[in-house]
Design a protein around this motif. Structure first.
Motif, PDB file in Angstrom:
ATOM      1  N   VAL A   4       0.865  -1.179   0.000  1.00 37.45           N
ATOM      2  CA  VAL A   4       0.000   0.000   0.000  1.00 37.45           C
ATOM      3  C   VAL A   4       0.900   1.226   0.000  1.00 37.45           C
ATOM      4  CG1 VAL A   4      -1.762   1.276   1.266  1.00 37.45           C
ATOM      5  CG2 VAL A   4      -1.792  -1.222   1.274  1.00 37.45           C
ATOM      6  N   SER A   5       0.715   2.063  -1.017  1.00 40.10           N
ATOM      7  CA  SER A   5       1.527   3.278  -1.065  1.00 40.10           C
ATOM      8  C   SER A   5       0.883   4.356  -0.205  1.00 40.10           C
ATOM      9  CB  SER A   5       1.677   3.768  -2.501  1.00 40.10           C
ATOM     10  OG  SER A   5       0.428   4.169  -2.988  1.00 40.10           O
ATOM     11  N   LYS A   6       1.717   5.065   0.468  1.00 43.09           N
ATOM     12  CA  LYS A   6       1.221   6.159   1.306  1.00 43.09           C
ATOM     13  C   LYS A   6       1.468   7.462   0.573  1.00 43.09           C
ATOM     14  CE  LYS A   6       1.677   3.821   5.640  1.00 43.09           C
ATOM     15  NZ  LYS A   6       2.016   3.912   7.034  1.00 43.09           N
ATOM     16  N   ASN A   7       0.376   8.099   0.190  1.00 38.92           N
ATOM     17  CA  ASN A   7       0.473   9.386  -0.491  1.00 38.92           C
ATOM     18  C   ASN A   7       0.596  10.492   0.537  1.00 38.92           C
ATOM     19  OD1 ASN A   7       0.150   8.202  -3.016  1.00 38.92           O
ATOM     20  ND2 ASN A   7      -2.081   8.325  -2.875  1.00 38.92           N
ATOM     21  N   PRO A   8       1.594  11.337   0.381  1.00 40.63           N
ATOM     22  CA  PRO A   8       1.705  12.449   1.329  1.00 40.63           C
ATOM     23  C   PRO A   8       0.544  13.425   1.139  1.00 40.63           C
ATOM     24  CG  PRO A   8       3.284  12.701  -0.447  1.00 40.63           C
ATOM     25  CD  PRO A   8       2.619  11.362  -0.642  1.00 40.63           C
ATOM     26  N   VAL A   9       0.173  14.041   2.204  1.00 44.06           N
ATOM     27  CA  VAL A   9      -0.896  15.039   2.149  1.00 44.06           C
ATOM     28  C   VAL A   9      -0.377  16.266   1.422  1.00 44.06           C
ATOM     29  CG1 VAL A   9      -2.367  16.552   3.539  1.00 44.06           C
ATOM     30  CG2 VAL A   9      -1.933  14.208   4.278  1.00 44.06           C
ATOM     31  N   LYS A  10      -1.158  16.744   0.480  1.00 39.49           N
ATOM     32  CA  LYS A  10      -0.784  17.943  -0.272  1.00 39.49           C
ATOM     33  C   LYS A  10      -1.604  19.108   0.268  1.00 39.49           C
ATOM     34  CE  LYS A  10       0.978  15.511  -3.944  1.00 39.49           C
ATOM     35  NZ  LYS A  10       2.317  15.329  -4.138  1.00 39.49           N
TER      36      LYS A  10
END
Length: 82
Positions: A4-10
């Motif tokens: 599961v890739s963790k997308n950083p909060v933008k």
């Protein structure tokens, strides 16, 4: 097991967001832009925004939330418009 890739909060950053919003709201109120409710008193009337009124008054929030599309809300209080 899949990874599961963790997308950083933008975050959208706008340096003077609060000031710009306050200025835009004041301008809209002065020009009655996007005003959607008219407050009528014995000594005059004023256009307003339901969103702003609902944000500062739980009573009006309830009235606007529970209302049908055409609403006349009449309340007599001893406060002049001006």
């Amino acid at each position: 097991m899949s990874k599961v890739s963790k997308n950083p909060v933008k975050l959208l950053r706008y340096g003077n967001h609060g000031e710009a919003m306050a200025t835009a709201l004041a301008s809209n109120l002065r020009h009655s832009a996007f005003a959607d409710v008219k407050i009528i008193c014995a000594d005059g009337s004023a256009w307003a925004h339901r969103l702003v009124l609902a944000a500062v008054s739980p009573v009006l929030r309830h009235v606007f939330f529970c209302s049908i599309s055409s609403l006349f809300f009449i309340c007599q209080i001893g406060i002049p418009l001006s």
